[in-house]
Design an enzyme around this catalytic site. Structure first.
Site, PDB file in Angstrom:
ATOM      1  N   GLU A   1       0.884  -1.159   0.000  1.00 33.78           N
ATOM      2  CA  GLU A   1       0.000   0.000   0.000  1.00 33.78           C
ATOM      3  C   GLU A   1       0.923   1.210   0.000  1.00 33.78           C
ATOM      4  OE1 GLU A   1      -3.607   2.021   2.570  1.00 33.78           O
ATOM      5  OE2 GLU A   1      -2.963  -0.014   3.074  1.00 33.78           O
TER       6      GLU A   1
ATOM      7  N   ASP B   1      -6.949   8.410   8.164  1.00 33.19           N
ATOM      8  CA  ASP B   1      -5.714   7.891   8.748  1.00 33.19           C
ATOM      9  C   ASP B   1      -5.544   8.346  10.185  1.00 33.19           C
ATOM     10  OD1 ASP B   1      -4.814   6.641   6.341  1.00 33.19           O
ATOM     11  OD2 ASP B   1      -4.339   8.633   5.574  1.00 33.19           O
TER      12      ASP B   1
END
Length: 177
Positions: free
Chosen positions: A52, A63
């Site tokens: 990723e 996030d």
């Protein structure tokens, strides 16, 4: 082989071998450009099945604090979308062959140009896209460009997702969920 096929082959092989797939995340440009390339090469040589690849964004809503700090650091050093694509090309040239799933947000894609980004992503060796702030209900343009280019579209689900939502997202996802 398309990016989607490359991702699917990693999961098919792992399933046949009865094992999980290790998919590390790395924010491109963190802690700096040289170490980004080094870290990904080391992970490539030591068990990563795919990656990723985090494209830094100024407002990474999906996030946590660790990734937010890493992307902020990369941005303060001037890391751009174009730099991230260049690093992917360098990693491919250095022999990293695992699939790359770029994790980014819609605004950088929109600013770059959807079709242009997809074309440049394929040319740089990216195999799939994760865009957490773009729900499948609003992703027709990106999905069409990815389908045409053979890139996987990867969506997120929450543990609280309903069966209806799971079916809907699975119907739009072409890589994994």
């Amino acid at each position: 082989m398309t990016g989607l096929e490359r991702i699917q082959s990693v999961f098919a092989k792992a399933k046949a071998e009865g094992r999980a797939v290790f998919m590390p995340y790395h924010a491109m440009g963190y802690p700096d450009r040289a170490r980004t390339l080094e870290v990904i090469q080391v992970l490539s040589a030591n068990g990563a099945g795919l990656f990723e690849i985090g494209i830094p964004h100024s407002d990474p809503l999906a996030d946590g604090p660790t990734v937010q700090t890493a992307t902020y650091t990369a941005l303060t050093q001037g890391t751009t979308v174009r730099d991230c694509l260049a690093m992917c090309r360098e990693l491919r040239a250095a022999g990293v062959d695992q699939p790359f799933c770029a994790m980014t947000y819609y605004n950088p894609l929109f600013a770059y140009g959807i079709q242009r980004f997809v074309d440049d992503a394929v040319a740089s060796g990216i195999d799939g896209l994760i865009v957490p702030d773009l729900p499948p209900e609003e992703s027709e343009e990106l999905e069409a460009a990815c389908r045409k280019a053979g890139l996987a579209t990867i969506y997120l689900l929450a543990p609280t997702s309903t069966e209806e939502r799971i079916r809907f997202v699975a119907g739009h996802c072409t890589g994994f969920i």
